[in-house]
Design an enzyme around this catalytic site. Structure first.
Site, PDB file in Angstrom:
ATOM      1  N   THR A 191     -44.789 -39.882 -16.558  1.00 26.41           N
ATOM      2  CA  THR A 191     -44.843 -41.150 -16.158  1.00 26.41           C
ATOM      3  C   THR A 191     -43.533 -41.777 -16.014  1.00 26.41           C
ATOM      4  OG1 THR A 191     -47.091 -41.161 -16.887  1.00 26.41           O
ATOM      5  CG2 THR A 191     -46.222 -43.314 -15.767  1.00 26.41           C
ATOM      6  N   LYS A 272     -50.758 -42.924 -10.723  1.00 27.50           N
ATOM      7  CA  LYS A 272     -50.595 -42.937 -12.241  1.00 27.50           C
ATOM      8  C   LYS A 272     -50.518 -44.424 -12.848  1.00 27.50           C
ATOM      9  CE  LYS A 272     -50.840 -41.578 -16.371  1.00 27.50           C
ATOM     10  NZ  LYS A 272     -49.579 -41.077 -17.324  1.00 27.50           N
ATOM     11  N   LYS A 347     -45.458 -50.258 -22.153  1.00 28.12           N
ATOM     12  CA  LYS A 347     -44.312 -49.806 -21.259  1.00 28.12           C
ATOM     13  C   LYS A 347     -45.033 -49.711 -19.911  1.00 28.12           C
ATOM     14  CE  LYS A 347     -41.359 -45.862 -19.791  1.00 28.12           C
ATOM     15  NZ  LYS A 347     -40.877 -44.563 -20.419  1.00 28.12           N
TER      16      LYS A 347
END
Length: 397
Positions: A191, A272, A347
């Site tokens: 990611t 995502k 994050k």
């Protein structure tokens, strides 16, 4: 390696590329690197040895908490006619992987030192004839060999792909180079910020490789039990031929029905990030709701059953319940270990907030959720734990 420690120390530049070679030297300097392990596993030096045909070679870089299981499942699915090249900065993970595969007898595996070696070894061909090679080179995307990366952050991706001495892209052959066996397929499954994905994609010289982003969802448990979801971004002109090839690899690591073509390169990453944005917020929301019930003296197991049969059902309540003891084999029953760390959850939520700002979408819930995660992360009791530890953080107050 573990998330948050050596697994995510791919902060390479030219110097760090040298660090990778140094870290692997003890392993490659051992006498047994010329030996056959269980008759099908060979550790070879980075150069000078006979290699499999590229069409029979797949490289996997990044044996982290998720990458390790993904590579293991990939090795099991490829079959004995395929050779898997593995690469990581953590020699313990490499040795553990080799030992595990040798016991299981799942097929040939070799260790390579860095992205450059992974790509270079896969490019080497058993030359037959120039005429045969010309026929291959006329195919736009033949992807005779594949490099899959599962990296933790943008700096890692840029280094592994672009570094002049250790990167993947410098190892790609020149067009019409008779050492080449058609275009290479490059696939990043972490990611990563969209800007980084696009930087790598735009850095690939024309006709030398096809790059796709294929980030995963499902966490360490999904990686272990081969139930991951993949969101793929692929150049539209090539998607008809490339996407089936991508699926042929990803199906060994995830749910075959959970592999989605999302659009152009970068679209998989956007999908995502948006998914993670929602998952992070529901982690806090579900924890708040269940904590209300626990504080009210209600049975959290029964409350979960009711929620999952009603409008409040979500992945957190049904697949990774934050209340210890409600579900088996989830992080909350293991002291919130072995899941998606709260730091990483924060994050990716921040990445979702940035994407929202970039496209001009108003958000409301991201800031209070980030504040809650930040407060929990400051406490040693919750730092480094699975993100659903926010339930314990709430319940302890």
């Amino acid at each position: 390696m573990s998330i948050g420690s050596r697994c995510f120390s791919w902060c390479w530049c030219r110097v760090h590329g040298d660090l990778l070679r140094t870290s692997l030297k003890p392993l490659h300097s051992r006498p047994e690197h010329h030996l056959v392990w269980r008759a099908n596993i060979i550790i070879l030096p980075a150069s000078g040895s006979a290699m499999s045909s590229p069409k029979d070679t797949v490289a996997f870089i990044g044996l982290g908490v998720m990458g390790y299981s993904m590579a293991r499942n990939l090795r099991a699915g490829l079959g004995f006619d395929k050779t898997l090249l593995i690469c990581d900065v953590n020699t313990d993970a490499l040795e553990r992987f080799m030992a595990e595969v040798s016991v299981s007898g799942r097929g040939p595996v070799r260790i390579v030192q860095n992205g450059f070696e992974a790509a270079k070894q896969a490019v080497r061909c058993h030359r037959s004839s120039l005429a045969a090679w010309v026929n291959v080179s006329l195919i736009k995307v033949d992807a005779k060999d594949t490099v899959i990366t599962m990296l933790p952050n943008s700096s890692s991706v840029l280094a592994v792909y672009l570094d002049a001495s250790t990167g993947i892209l410098p190892a790609l052959p020149e067009p019409l180079d008779h050492n080449a066996c058609g275009s290479k397929l490059l696939m990043e499954c972490g990611t990563i910020e969209s800007s980084t994905i696009l930087t790598v994609s735009r850095s690939i010289p024309e006709n030398r490789a096809t790059f796709v982003d294929a980030p995963v969802s499902g966490g360490p448990m999904g990686a272990q039990n081969k139930s991951l979801t993949f969101m793929v971004g692929c150049p539209p002109p090539l998607s008809a031929s490339v996407f089936p090839l991508v699926k042929s690899f990803l199906r060994h690591m995830g749910d075959p029905d959970g592999i989605f073509l999302c659009g152009d390169v970068g679209a998989g990453t956007a999908f995502k990030i948006i998914n993670n944005y929602l998952s992070a917020i529901t982690s806090l929301a579900a924890s708040e709701a269940l904590n209300i019930g626990v504080k009210a003296g209600l049975d959290p197991r029964l409350l979960t059953q009711v929620i999952n049969a009603s409008g409040g059902q979500c992945w957190v309540t049904s697949k990774s319940n934050p209340v210890p003891g409600v579900q088996d084999n989830v992080p909350s029953t293991r002291g919130y270990e072995g899941g998606f760390r709260i730091e990483l959850c924060a994050k990716v939520l921040g990445m979702g907030s940035k994407l929202a700002r970039d496209v001009g979408a108003r958000t409301v819930l991201d800031r209070p959720t980030l504040n809650a995660f930040s407060e929990a992360m400051e406490d040693e009791r919750y730092k480094g734990k699975d993100a659903r530890v926010v339930f314990k953080w709430l319940n302890d107050q």
